[in-house]
Write an enzyme that holds these catalytic residues in place. Structure first.
Site, PDB file in Angstrom:
ATOM      1  N   GLY A   8     -96.501  37.240  34.960  1.00  0.00           N
ATOM      2  CA  GLY A   8     -96.053  36.045  36.006  1.00  0.00           C
ATOM      3  C   GLY A   8     -96.396  34.670  35.576  1.00  0.00           C
ATOM      4  N   GLY A  14     -99.302  31.194  37.741  1.00  0.00           N
ATOM      5  CA  GLY A  14     -99.451  31.920  36.538  1.00  0.00           C
ATOM      6  C   GLY A  14     -99.266  30.796  35.353  1.00  0.00           C
ATOM      7  N   SER A 121    -104.755  38.174  47.824  1.00  0.00           N
ATOM      8  CA  SER A 121    -104.238  36.856  49.021  1.00  0.00           C
ATOM      9  C   SER A 121    -105.342  37.052  50.143  1.00  0.00           C
ATOM     10  CB  SER A 121    -102.811  37.269  49.380  1.00  0.00           C
ATOM     11  OG  SER A 121    -102.365  36.557  50.484  1.00  0.00           O
ATOM     12  N   TYR A 147     -95.735  42.636  52.219  1.00  0.00           N
ATOM     13  CA  TYR A 147     -96.762  41.933  51.133  1.00  0.00           C
ATOM     14  C   TYR A 147     -98.109  42.005  51.315  1.00  0.00           C
ATOM     15  CZ  TYR A 147     -98.794  37.717  49.350  1.00  0.00           C
ATOM     16  OH  TYR A 147     -99.520  36.695  48.729  1.00  0.00           O
TER      17      TYR A 147
END
Length: 265
Positions: A8, A14, A121, A147
Site C-alpha cells: 500500500g 505507505g 489501528s 474495519y
C-alpha cells in the site's frame, strides 16, 4: 543494504514510509495495486504489482520474490467500505486488511531475516473476531465494525506469528503499529451520519500530516522494540513513538488456524 517491502505504498502512510526508508539509503520495494499510477521515490526503489484482495496476486507476487527480505511492512488497508466480497469469497476488510497480509507473510517467511510490521489501528480495541463468521455472512453488516474486526485480527496475527517464530528458534520479530488518527485518504468511504460526524470531529483529533502518522510505523520497522510490541504515536503532532499497552488474546491461535485454512497458506 537493508531491504524493505511496503504494501500500500502508493499513497498515504505507505508512501511516506517508503519515502523515508529510501532516504536512509535502504532498498525499498513499493507493493501497490496499480503500478502505473505510482511514482517511486528517489533512491534504490522499485514498484511492483500486488493486489491483496486477490490471493492469486499474492501468490504470484511472493513467487517472484528472490533473495533476502529484511523487513516486511504490512501497511495496505481499507476502512469503512460498503459490503462486498472478493473473488475468493472474503469480506473486503478481512480480505485486504488480514487474509491477504496473512498469506503474503507466510509465503515470504523463508526470505525474511529481520521483522514483520503489521499496521493496526487504535480502533482495534473496539473490534470483535467471531471465528464462525469472519466474513459477515450471518450478522448485520457494519462498515466500521468490519474495519475494527480486521484491525483486531492484525494484532492477533502479530501475537501468534511471534509465538511461532519464537518456538521455531528464529530471530525474526513480529511487531504491530498504529498511526493514531492521521490525515490520509483512508476515511473517504465514510457516508451518512458518520460522514457528518467525522467532518466535525476529524479535524479536531487528526494528526496534521501523514508524516506524523508514519512515525510509529517507521519506529516499529527500525527501532529497538521487542517481538509482539505494539507501537503507537507519541503525540497528536509527532513526538517519539511509544509502546502501547495491549492484552494477549486466547483466540489468536484459532484465528491463525482458520486463516490458514481459508487462504490455503
Amino acid at each position: 543494504m537493508t531491504t524493505y517491502l511496503v504494501t500500500g505504498a502508493g499513497s498515504g502512510l505507505g508512501a511516506v514510509t517508503a519515502r523515508e526508508l529510501a532516504a536512509t539509503g535502504a532498498s525499498v520495494v513499493l507493493a501497490v495495486r496499480d503500478p502505473a499510477r505510482v511514482t517511486a521515490p528517489p533512491g534504490d526503489t522499485e514498484v511492483r504489482r500486488l493486489d491483496l484482495a486477490d490471493l492469486g496476486s499474492v501468490r504470484e507476487f511472493a513467487a517472484g520474490w528472490a533473495g533476502d527480505l529484511d523487513v516486511l511492512i504490512n501497511n495496505a488497508g481499507v476502512m469503512a467500505v460498503p459490503y462486498a466480497k472478493t473473488a475468493d469469497g472474503f469480506e473486503t476488510h478481512m480480505a485486504i486488511n488480514h487474509f491477504g497480509p496473512f498469506l503474503l507473510t507466510n509465503l515470504l517467511l523463508p526470505h525474511l531475516t529481520g521483522r514483520v510490521v503489521t499496521v493496526s489501528s487504535g480502533l482495534a480495541r473496539l473490534g470483535k473476531v467471531p471465528l464462525g463468521d469472519l466474513n459477515w455472512e450471518r450478522r448485520r453488516y457494519s462498515a466500521l465494525g468490519a474495519y475494527n474486526q480486521s484491525k483486531l485480527a492484525n494484532l492477533l496475527f502479530t501475537q501468534e506469528l511471534q509465538r511461532r517464530l519464537t518456538d521455531s528458534g528464529r530471530a525474526v520479530r513480529a511487531v504491530a503499529a498504529h498511526p493514531g488518527v492521521a490525515r490520509t485518504g483512508l476515511d473517504r468511504h465514510f457516508g451518512g451520519g458518520l460522514s457528518l460526524l467525522m467532518k466535525v470531529v476529524y479535524p479536531l483529533i487528526a494528526q496534521k500530516k501523514a508524516e506524523y502518522g508514519a512515525l510509529p510505523i517507521l519506529f516499529a520497522a527500525t527501532g529497538d522494540v521487542p517481538g509482539n510490541a505494539y507501537v503507537g504515536p507519541g503525540g497528536r503532532n509527532g513526538g517519539r513513538p511509544r509502546l502501547e499497552r495491549r492484552r494477549d488474546h486466547r483466540d489468536a491461535r484459532e484465528l491463525w488456524e482458520v486463516s490458514a485454512r481459508l487462504t490455503r497458506a
